[in-house]
Design a protein around this motif. Structure first.
Motif, short mmCIF file in Angstrom:
data_model
loop_
_atom_site.label_atom_id
_atom_site.label_comp_id
_atom_site.label_asym_id
_atom_site.label_seq_id
_atom_site.Cartn_x
_atom_site.Cartn_y
_atom_site.Cartn_z
N TYR A 111 37.74 -21.84 -10.00
CA TYR A 111 39.16 -22.73 -10.26
C TYR A 111 38.96 -23.70 -11.72
O TYR A 111 37.85 -23.75 -11.92
CB TYR A 111 39.34 -23.82 -9.15
N ALA A 112 40.04 -23.57 -12.16
CA ALA A 112 40.02 -24.66 -13.26
C ALA A 112 41.09 -25.77 -12.90
O ALA A 112 42.21 -25.58 -12.34
CB ALA A 112 40.42 -24.07 -14.72
N THR A 113 40.90 -27.13 -13.26
CA THR A 113 41.45 -28.08 -12.91
C THR A 113 41.70 -29.11 -14.10
O THR A 113 40.77 -29.02 -14.96
CB THR A 113 41.03 -29.06 -11.64
N ALA A 114 42.62 -29.72 -14.44
CA ALA A 114 42.71 -30.81 -15.49
C ALA A 114 43.48 -32.06 -14.85
O ALA A 114 44.24 -31.97 -13.98
CB ALA A 114 43.55 -29.97 -16.38
N ASN A 115 43.27 -33.24 -15.54
CA ASN A 115 43.93 -34.56 -15.05
C ASN A 115 45.10 -34.48 -15.74
O ASN A 115 45.37 -33.47 -16.79
CB ASN A 115 42.93 -35.55 -15.43
N ASP A 116 45.89 -35.62 -15.54
CA ASP A 116 47.25 -35.65 -16.26
C ASP A 116 47.30 -35.86 -17.76
O ASP A 116 48.00 -35.66 -18.52
CB ASP A 116 48.33 -36.80 -15.70
N ARG A 117 45.97 -36.42 -18.13
CA ARG A 117 45.91 -36.52 -19.55
C ARG A 117 45.54 -35.27 -20.23
O ARG A 117 46.22 -35.15 -21.65
CB ARG A 117 44.88 -37.46 -19.93
N ALA A 118 45.14 -34.30 -19.79
CA ALA A 118 44.69 -33.14 -20.31
C ALA A 118 45.69 -32.02 -20.28
O ALA A 118 45.91 -31.37 -21.03
CB ALA A 118 43.34 -32.46 -19.67
N TRP A 119 46.50 -31.84 -18.95
CA TRP A 119 47.44 -31.13 -18.59
C TRP A 119 48.38 -30.67 -19.86
O TRP A 119 48.64 -29.61 -20.12
CB TRP A 119 48.34 -31.47 -17.27
N PRO A 120 49.21 -31.63 -20.52
CA PRO A 120 50.00 -31.34 -21.59
C PRO A 120 49.41 -30.67 -22.79
O PRO A 120 50.26 -30.06 -23.75
CB PRO A 120 50.56 -32.81 -22.01
N LYS A 121 47.75 -30.65 -23.04
CA LYS A 121 47.43 -30.21 -24.03
C LYS A 121 47.13 -28.76 -23.72
O LYS A 121 46.25 -28.10 -24.68
CB LYS A 121 46.07 -30.86 -24.49
N ILE A 122 47.32 -28.11 -22.66
CA ILE A 122 46.82 -27.03 -22.27
C ILE A 122 47.88 -26.18 -22.52
O ILE A 122 49.24 -26.32 -21.78
CB ILE A 122 46.22 -26.94 -20.72
N GLU A 123 47.81 -24.93 -23.18
CA GLU A 123 48.76 -23.91 -23.40
C GLU A 123 48.86 -22.92 -22.32
O GLU A 123 49.95 -22.47 -21.89
CB GLU A 123 48.50 -23.50 -24.89
N SER A 124 47.78 -22.32 -21.94
CA SER A 124 47.86 -21.31 -20.90
C SER A 124 46.27 -21.32 -20.10
O SER A 124 45.44 -21.78 -20.59
CB SER A 124 48.26 -20.05 -21.41
N PHE A 125 46.59 -20.52 -19.17
CA PHE A 125 45.24 -20.32 -18.26
C PHE A 125 45.40 -18.82 -17.78
O PHE A 125 46.42 -18.51 -17.31
CB PHE A 125 45.28 -21.38 -17.29
N VAL A 126 44.43 -18.08 -17.85
CA VAL A 126 44.34 -16.56 -17.65
C VAL A 126 43.08 -16.22 -16.95
O VAL A 126 41.89 -16.89 -17.42
CB VAL A 126 44.38 -15.93 -18.90
N ILE A 127 43.10 -15.58 -15.92
CA ILE A 127 41.97 -14.84 -15.17
C ILE A 127 41.57 -13.64 -16.05
O ILE A 127 42.40 -12.84 -16.26
CB ILE A 127 42.22 -14.46 -14.00
N GLY A 128 40.48 -13.63 -16.67
CA GLY A 128 40.09 -12.84 -17.70
C GLY A 128 39.66 -11.49 -16.99
O GLY A 128 39.61 -11.16 -15.94
N THR A 129 39.00 -10.62 -17.84
CA THR A 129 38.51 -9.39 -17.51
C THR A 129 36.87 -9.31 -17.10
O THR A 129 36.34 -9.98 -17.56
CB THR A 129 38.74 -8.21 -18.53
N MET A 130 36.69 -8.83 -15.97
CA MET A 130 35.21 -8.97 -15.30
C MET A 130 34.44 -7.77 -16.08
O MET A 130 34.64 -6.84 -16.06
CB MET A 130 35.44 -8.45 -13.92
N GLU A 131 33.36 -8.42 -16.41
CA GLU A 131 32.30 -7.43 -17.16
C GLU A 131 30.97 -7.86 -16.36
O GLU A 131 30.69 -9.00 -16.75
CB GLU A 131 32.17 -7.81 -18.71
N ASN A 132 30.28 -7.05 -15.76
CA ASN A 132 28.98 -7.37 -15.28
C ASN A 132 28.90 -8.33 -14.41
O ASN A 132 27.73 -9.10 -14.23
CB ASN A 132 28.07 -7.35 -16.36
#
Length: 171
Positions: A111-132
């Motif tokens: 998981y990724a979590t963020a507090n209310d101060r950080a949340w507005p500064k986050i543009e997007s969150f993606v589960i990336g591609t698995m490698e090894n």
């Protein structure tokens, strides 16, 4: 802007490391804070960030509907310190994609979590591609931050460019 990024690998259970996590979160109440990593807990659709027009919480989207005891313990800590789940709550991952896949099962335990101060500064969150790995990478994109300033005395700055990442990996 100063951020606190807390990376977690929960190998032994939250009860063993709870005081360390709580200390880190307590120290970061007045700054932008993100906690990210393998919590080895399953929280189902708990941790919704948004409310409907009547003020009722809207469940977070996730492909993993299971809630276990470890996940419940983590949610108590997240709620106590105002940390909201990015998985299934943010542009790039509105469906709550799986973060762990092996030959027997699929789950969301990273998981990724963020507090209310950080949340507005986050543009997007993606589960990336698995490698090894059997875990997928968690990729968070921040909005443009502005001009770099020298750190205050006693502060350490890690530059996360290609060279900075390589230096970190050599540690």
């Amino acid at each position: 802007e100063w951020w606190k990024i807390i990376a977690v690998y929960n190998r032994s259970g939250l009860s063993i490391m709870k005081h360390i996590i709580e200390e880190q979160l307590e120290d970061s109440k007045d700054m932008k804070c993100v906690l990210v990593g393998d919590i080895n807990g399953r929280i189902g659709n708990l941790g919704g960030k948004f409310e409907d027009q009547l003020g009722n919480p809207i469940p977070r989207n996730t492909k993993d509907k299971v809630i276990n005891k470890e996940g419940e313990l983590w949610m108590q800590v997240f709620n106590e310190y105002g940390m909201s789940i990015l998985n299934g709550n943010m542009d790039g991952d509105w469906k709550g994609e799986f973060t762990y896949v092996d030959h027997k099962s699929e789950s969301v335990i990273d998981y990724a979590t963020a507090n209310d101060r950080a949340w507005p500064k986050i543009e997007s969150f993606v589960i990336g591609t698995m490698e090894n790995s059997d875990h997928f990478p968690l990729e968070t994109t921040l909005k443009e931050m502005g001009v770099y300033e020298e750190p205050e005395e006693g502060k350490v700055v890690q530059h996360w460019c290609r060279e900075g990442g390589a230096a970190y990996n050599r540690l």
